[in-house]
Design a protein around this motif. Structure first.
Motif, PDB file in Angstrom:
ATOM      1  N   GLY B 184       0.818  -1.211   0.000  1.00  0.00           N
ATOM      2  CA  GLY B 184       0.000   0.000   0.000  1.00  0.00           C
ATOM      3  C   GLY B 184       0.850   1.258   0.000  1.00  0.00           C
ATOM      4  N   THR B 192      -2.919  -2.328  -3.335  1.00  0.00           N
ATOM      5  CA  THR B 192      -3.897  -2.787  -2.354  1.00  0.00           C
ATOM      6  C   THR B 192      -4.826  -3.841  -2.957  1.00  0.00           C
ATOM      7  OG1 THR B 192      -3.830  -0.640  -1.259  1.00  0.00           O
ATOM      8  CG2 THR B 192      -5.724  -2.036  -0.773  1.00  0.00           C
ATOM      9  N   SER B 206      -2.762  -2.955   3.730  1.00  0.00           N
ATOM     10  CA  SER B 206      -2.312  -2.271   2.526  1.00  0.00           C
ATOM     11  C   SER B 206      -3.016  -0.923   2.380  1.00  0.00           C
ATOM     12  CB  SER B 206      -2.584  -3.162   1.309  1.00  0.00           C
ATOM     13  OG  SER B 206      -2.011  -2.610   0.169  1.00  0.00           O
ATOM     14  N   SER B 207      -4.327  -0.883   2.654  1.00  0.00           N
ATOM     15  CA  SER B 207      -5.035   0.400   2.526  1.00  0.00           C
ATOM     16  C   SER B 207      -4.594   1.366   3.616  1.00  0.00           C
ATOM     17  CB  SER B 207      -6.549   0.199   2.536  1.00  0.00           C
ATOM     18  OG  SER B 207      -6.960  -0.426   3.707  1.00  0.00           O
ATOM     19  N   LEU B 210      -1.536   2.903   2.130  1.00  0.00           N
ATOM     20  CA  LEU B 210      -1.808   3.917   1.099  1.00  0.00           C
ATOM     21  C   LEU B 210      -2.352   5.205   1.718  1.00  0.00           C
ATOM     22  CD1 LEU B 210      -4.693   4.809  -0.583  1.00  0.00           C
ATOM     23  CD2 LEU B 210      -4.886   2.357  -0.725  1.00  0.00           C
TER      24      LEU B 210
END
Lengths: 124, 231
Positions: B184, B192, B206-207, B210
């Motif tokens: 991310g 993601t 992963s989000s 980000l």
């Protein structure tokens, strides 16, 4: 759904206002995002009041940046002239970000293991 | 054929190509068939072959692009949902996202410059690891070329999604949570989506990567580029 639009555009306008008043060098939408998160945390805004619109907007996030991508045709000459640096820098730097953030996170978790993973299972 | 540059027809084509390429990607499962990339390419070919200038298309395109900013505001919802997870491991996340963010900005600007890119191109690439609306806003505020940023961001995402996990394994990052977080951090939403294929739990980390990188990059890119003497 109207209320959901109202809230999202309310926070975007609040972000714009913050930029206008303070002259801060941050995108108004980022400020709006942080303010929305804070409002949700403080229970000023209910999650249900924005969950539908945020699902719609985030599911289609990719679609919204097609037009700015098409604008690329205005810059063909620039990209052609600097194709090698653009590709090389992207590949090198993406590998750097992956390795640096992955290793730092892994190392920090190991160092703090006695605190966070008492049972030896990874936390959720 | 005046109709071929009708605003609503252009909007229809944009929707149709994106929808079609998304279906194609789902059917084939090929990450390289990125709907954003394909739609951009098809539209550019369409406009060039019919000699329609970009300005004509942007009348229609503005209707779609308009939703970028509200969409970034809406990222506050997943961020709120992950607040407890962030709190639980605040220190590792804060340190590694800061390290990854700074390493990313410095490495992309320096290597672009070493390979002979102009200052304006190097500046436009600084925010390449974060999600497009944020990256384009950063580039706009720095006076770079935001369209170039959009292209580099998409390229970064696709490269990261395809090679990310392999790079992490070879590089010795074995913890799956650290791997997903790094995906991310480096390859935003496209990375993601790859992490989500491994499992929803990994997609969440992963989000988180980000979102954190988006905020930190937005705050620190102007500062770092100023130190490096680019803006």
């Amino acid at each position: 759904m109207l209320k959901q639009f109202l809230i999202i555009f309310g926070f975007l306008a609040l972000g714009e206002l913050t930029v206008y008043i303070t002259g801060i060098k941050l995108p108004s939408c980022i400020i709006g995002m942080v303010l929305l998160t804070a409002a949700l945390k403080l229970k000023w805004v209910k999650l249900e009041s924005v969950s539908k619109i945020s699902k719609f907007l985030l599911d289609n996030l990719g679609f919204f940046f097609v037009p700015p991508g098409v604008a690329l045709m205005l810059y063909f000459d620039l990209i052609k002239a600097e194709l090698l640096p653009i590709i090389a820098a992207t590949v090198i730097s993406t590998v750097v970000v992956l390795i640096v953030s992955g290793h730092t996170h892994q190392l920090m978790r190991k160092l703090l293991k006695h605190k966070s993973d008492k049972n030896g299972v990874p936390e959720k | 054929m005046e109709f071929l540059k009708n605003n609503f027809f252009l909007l229809f084509i944009t929707f149709a190509v994106f929808y079609g390429s998304k279906k194609l990607q789902q059917k084939t499962g090929l990450i390289i068939l990125n709907p954003i990339l394909i739609t951009i390419a098809v539209l550019i070919c369409y406009l060039l072959s019919l000699d329609i200038p970009y300005e004509e298309y942007s009348e229609a395109g503005k209707m779609i692009e308009f939703w970028l900013k509200p969409a970034v505001v809406a990222l506050g919802v997943p961020l709120y949902r992950q607040l407890s997870s962030i709190k639980k491991q605040l220190l590792p996340l804060a340190v590694s996202s800061f390290a990854g963010c700074v390493a990313g900005i410095v490495s992309v600007v320096l290597s672009a410059y070493w390979f002979g890119a102009s200052g304006q191109v190097a500046v436009s690439m600084a925010s390449k690891s974060v999600t497009t609306p944020i990256a384009m806003e950063i580039t706009n505020s720095l006076g770079g070329i935001s369209s170039l940023t959009a292209v580099v961001v998409v390229f970064t995402g696709i490269f990261g999604a395809i090679f990310g996990f392999a790079v992490l394994k070879i590089g010795g990052v074995k913890n799956p949570i650290s791997q997903s977080f790094a995906m991310g951090m480096a390859a935003h939403a496209v990375g993601t989506s790859r992490a989500l294929e491994v499992g929803p739990h990994f997609g969440a980390y992963s989000s988180l990567g980000l979102t954190l990188n988006g905020i930190i990059t937005a705050v620190f890119t102007p500062v770092i580029l100023h130190w490096m003497g680019f803006v």
